[in-house]
Design a protein around this motif. Structure first.
Motif, PDB file in Angstrom:
ATOM      1  N   GLU A  27      35.733  46.638 -30.296  1.00  0.00           N
ATOM      2  CA  GLU A  27      34.463  47.195 -30.770  1.00  0.00           C
ATOM      3  C   GLU A  27      34.403  48.704 -30.537  1.00  0.00           C
ATOM      4  O   GLU A  27      34.023  49.468 -31.422  1.00  0.00           O
ATOM      5  CB  GLU A  27      33.297  46.504 -30.061  1.00  0.00           C
ATOM      6  CG  GLU A  27      31.940  46.960 -30.542  1.00  0.00           C
ATOM      7  CD  GLU A  27      30.819  46.217 -29.837  1.00  0.00           C
ATOM      8  OE1 GLU A  27      29.796  46.870 -29.561  1.00  0.00           O
ATOM      9  OE2 GLU A  27      30.967  45.008 -29.565  1.00  0.00           O
ATOM     10  N   GLU A  28      34.791  49.139 -29.343  1.00  0.00           N
ATOM     11  CA  GLU A  28      34.770  50.559 -29.037  1.00  0.00           C
ATOM     12  C   GLU A  28      35.775  51.324 -29.884  1.00  0.00           C
ATOM     13  O   GLU A  28      35.507  52.444 -30.315  1.00  0.00           O
ATOM     14  CB  GLU A  28      35.039  50.788 -27.558  1.00  0.00           C
ATOM     15  CG  GLU A  28      33.873  50.385 -26.688  1.00  0.00           C
ATOM     16  CD  GLU A  28      34.141  50.585 -25.217  1.00  0.00           C
ATOM     17  OE1 GLU A  28      35.205  51.137 -24.855  1.00  0.00           O
ATOM     18  OE2 GLU A  28      33.287  50.179 -24.413  1.00  0.00           O
ATOM     19  N   MET A  29      36.922  50.728 -30.148  1.00  0.00           N
ATOM     20  CA  MET A  29      37.933  51.359 -30.987  1.00  0.00           C
ATOM     21  C   MET A  29      37.393  51.565 -32.401  1.00  0.00           C
ATOM     22  O   MET A  29      37.595  52.626 -33.000  1.00  0.00           O
ATOM     23  CB  MET A  29      39.197  50.491 -31.010  1.00  0.00           C
ATOM     24  CG  MET A  29      40.359  51.180 -31.604  1.00  0.00           C
ATOM     25  SD  MET A  29      40.872  52.479 -30.486  1.00  0.00           S
ATOM     26  CE  MET A  29      42.589  52.360 -30.693  1.00  0.00           C
ATOM     27  N   GLU A  30      36.687  50.574 -32.924  1.00  0.00           N
ATOM     28  CA  GLU A  30      36.097  50.693 -34.256  1.00  0.00           C
ATOM     29  C   GLU A  30      35.036  51.781 -34.285  1.00  0.00           C
ATOM     30  O   GLU A  30      34.972  52.558 -35.242  1.00  0.00           O
ATOM     31  CB  GLU A  30      35.504  49.357 -34.705  1.00  0.00           C
ATOM     32  CG  GLU A  30      36.538  48.308 -35.028  1.00  0.00           C
ATOM     33  CD  GLU A  30      35.940  46.926 -35.292  1.00  0.00           C
ATOM     34  OE1 GLU A  30      34.712  46.745 -35.098  1.00  0.00           O
ATOM     35  OE2 GLU A  30      36.709  46.043 -35.693  1.00  0.00           O
ATOM     36  N   ILE A  31      34.219  51.847 -33.247  1.00  0.00           N
ATOM     37  CA  ILE A  31      33.180  52.883 -33.180  1.00  0.00           C
ATOM     38  C   ILE A  31      33.813  54.264 -33.127  1.00  0.00           C
ATOM     39  O   ILE A  31      33.423  55.168 -33.867  1.00  0.00           O
ATOM     40  CB  ILE A  31      32.254  52.643 -31.964  1.00  0.00           C
ATOM     41  CG1 ILE A  31      31.412  51.386 -32.192  1.00  0.00           C
ATOM     42  CG2 ILE A  31      31.368  53.859 -31.710  1.00  0.00           C
ATOM     43  CD1 ILE A  31      30.656  50.922 -30.957  1.00  0.00           C
ATOM     44  N   GLN A  38      37.321  44.895 -21.695  1.00  0.00           N
ATOM     45  CA  GLN A  38      37.614  43.538 -22.139  1.00  0.00           C
ATOM     46  C   GLN A  38      38.141  43.613 -23.579  1.00  0.00           C
ATOM     47  O   GLN A  38      37.807  44.550 -24.303  1.00  0.00           O
ATOM     48  CB  GLN A  38      36.343  42.675 -22.093  1.00  0.00           C
ATOM     49  CG  GLN A  38      35.779  42.520 -20.702  1.00  0.00           C
ATOM     50  CD  GLN A  38      36.744  41.757 -19.803  1.00  0.00           C
ATOM     51  OE1 GLN A  38      37.368  40.789 -20.217  1.00  0.00           O
ATOM     52  NE2 GLN A  38      36.875  42.217 -18.563  1.00  0.00           N
ATOM     53  N   PRO A  39      38.943  42.651 -24.034  1.00  0.00           N
ATOM     54  CA  PRO A  39      39.516  42.737 -25.378  1.00  0.00           C
ATOM     55  C   PRO A  39      38.472  42.915 -26.488  1.00  0.00           C
ATOM     56  O   PRO A  39      38.652  43.759 -27.366  1.00  0.00           O
ATOM     57  CB  PRO A  39      40.256  41.405 -25.532  1.00  0.00           C
ATOM     58  CG  PRO A  39      40.577  40.997 -24.138  1.00  0.00           C
ATOM     59  CD  PRO A  39      39.449  41.508 -23.288  1.00  0.00           C
ATOM     60  N   ALA A  44      41.850  58.180 -30.347  1.00  0.00           N
ATOM     61  CA  ALA A  44      40.774  57.199 -30.207  1.00  0.00           C
ATOM     62  C   ALA A  44      41.079  56.241 -29.064  1.00  0.00           C
ATOM     63  O   ALA A  44      40.194  55.883 -28.280  1.00  0.00           O
ATOM     64  CB  ALA A  44      40.576  56.443 -31.513  1.00  0.00           C
ATOM     65  N   LYS A  45      42.346  55.828 -28.940  1.00  0.00           N
ATOM     66  CA  LYS A  45      42.737  54.930 -27.846  1.00  0.00           C
ATOM     67  C   LYS A  45      42.572  55.630 -26.504  1.00  0.00           C
ATOM     68  O   LYS A  45      42.066  55.053 -25.550  1.00  0.00           O
ATOM     69  CB  LYS A  45      44.189  54.493 -28.042  1.00  0.00           C
ATOM     70  CG  LYS A  45      44.686  53.554 -26.981  1.00  0.00           C
ATOM     71  CD  LYS A  45      46.118  53.142 -27.233  1.00  0.00           C
ATOM     72  CE  LYS A  45      46.639  52.246 -26.132  1.00  0.00           C
ATOM     73  NZ  LYS A  45      48.047  51.907 -26.328  1.00  0.00           N
ATOM     74  N   TRP A  46      42.955  56.896 -26.445  1.00  0.00           N
ATOM     75  CA  TRP A  46      42.850  57.659 -25.213  1.00  0.00           C
ATOM     76  C   TRP A  46      41.396  57.816 -24.775  1.00  0.00           C
ATOM     77  O   TRP A  46      41.089  57.827 -23.589  1.00  0.00           O
ATOM     78  CB  TRP A  46      43.497  59.022 -25.406  1.00  0.00           C
ATOM     79  CG  TRP A  46      43.402  59.914 -24.207  1.00  0.00           C
ATOM     80  CD1 TRP A  46      44.165  59.867 -23.083  1.00  0.00           C
ATOM     81  CD2 TRP A  46      42.469  60.972 -24.007  1.00  0.00           C
ATOM     82  NE1 TRP A  46      43.776  60.828 -22.197  1.00  0.00           N
ATOM     83  CE2 TRP A  46      42.735  61.522 -22.749  1.00  0.00           C
ATOM     84  CE3 TRP A  46      41.451  61.505 -24.772  1.00  0.00           C
ATOM     85  CZ2 TRP A  46      42.011  62.585 -22.241  1.00  0.00           C
ATOM     86  CZ3 TRP A  46      40.736  62.566 -24.255  1.00  0.00           C
ATOM     87  CH2 TRP A  46      41.016  63.086 -23.015  1.00  0.00           C
ATOM     88  N   LEU A  47      40.487  57.944 -25.747  1.00  0.00           N
ATOM     89  CA  LEU A  47      39.076  58.129 -25.440  1.00  0.00           C
ATOM     90  C   LEU A  47      38.411  56.856 -24.923  1.00  0.00           C
ATOM     91  O   LEU A  47      37.332  56.901 -24.360  1.00  0.00           O
ATOM     92  CB  LEU A  47      38.316  58.630 -26.673  1.00  0.00           C
ATOM     93  CG  LEU A  47      38.648  60.051 -27.118  1.00  0.00           C
ATOM     94  CD1 LEU A  47      37.989  60.342 -28.457  1.00  0.00           C
ATOM     95  CD2 LEU A  47      38.216  61.062 -26.078  1.00  0.00           C
ATOM     96  N   SER A  48      39.048  55.713 -25.137  1.00  0.00           N
ATOM     97  CA  SER A  48      38.428  54.456 -24.727  1.00  0.00           C
ATOM     98  C   SER A  48      38.549  54.270 -23.211  1.00  0.00           C
ATOM     99  O   SER A  48      39.326  54.925 -22.539  1.00  0.00           O
ATOM    100  CB  SER A  48      39.067  53.275 -25.457  1.00  0.00           C
ATOM    101  OG  SER A  48      40.410  53.128 -25.066  1.00  0.00           O
TER     102      SER A  48
END
Length: 189
Positions: free
Chosen positions: A119-123, A113-114, A104-108
């Motif tokens: 938000e993107e990590m949660e999605i 911005q923090p 998930a982190k790699w896909l971000s």
């Protein structure tokens, strides 16, 4: 070097042709297998075995067709076989393992911005959990359609399933994903 030259070299017994194909397709193949079996090490093994099969069966490959669909069919079929062996349907209550969080982190995005990153990590986490909750057949059509960009007809051909089955799996998978994601978003608000 393009795929046709690499395949030609491989057919002549030159393993450098296989190395070129590995470098080009390994990452996408591991991601595809992972999205079906949700086990990083198993996905890597599936892809490694797929490349061995490519080397063994390269003489069966039709040079008039593109390599990627033929190769990804091997990966998807092997991942589905492993998923069936595992008989694994992960519930939404399960925590994401470290490998899923890394994916998930790699896909971000590289420099968000923090607040945007959180938000993107949660999605992404919600999407991965929702995909994990799907049966393996439905996970495979989601991967083939949205990750490998295959048409419904191509998926039907590659999986050797009727088009009606593929359409049903896709419709049901999308409905389940919408429901799971909206439920997860409602819980976070």
């Amino acid at each position: 070097m393009d795929d046709q030259n690499a395949i030609s070299r491989l057919k002549q017994g030159d393993l450098n042709g296989l190395e070129i194909l590995v470098n080009r397709y390994q990452a996408r193949a591991v991601h595809s297998a992972y999205l079906i079996v949700f086990d990083r090490y198993l996905a890597e093994d599936i892809v490694q075995n797929a490349f061995v099969k490519v080397a063994e069966r390269i003489h069966q490959f039709d040079d008039e067709r593109p390599f990627a669909p033929w190769f990804f069919r091997i990966v998807i079929n092997d991942a589905l076989k492993c998923a069936k062996k595992q008989k694994r349907n992960v519930s939404l209550e399960n925590q994401m393992d470290e490998h899923s969080l890394q994916l998930a982190k790699w896909l971000s995005e590289p420099n968000p911005q923090p607040e945007q990153w959180v938000e993107e990590m949660e999605i992404r986490e919600n999407i991965l959990k929702a995909i994990q909750s799907l049966p393996s057949g439905q996970r495979s059509v989601i991967v083939m359609r949205y990750y490998l960009e295959m048409s419904l007809t191509e998926m039907s051909t590659k999986t050797e399933r009727p088009l009606s089955t593929i359409k049903w799996w896709m419709r049901d998978a999308l409905n389940r994903l919408r429901s799971s994601i909206s439920t997860a978003q409602g819980e976070q608000e």
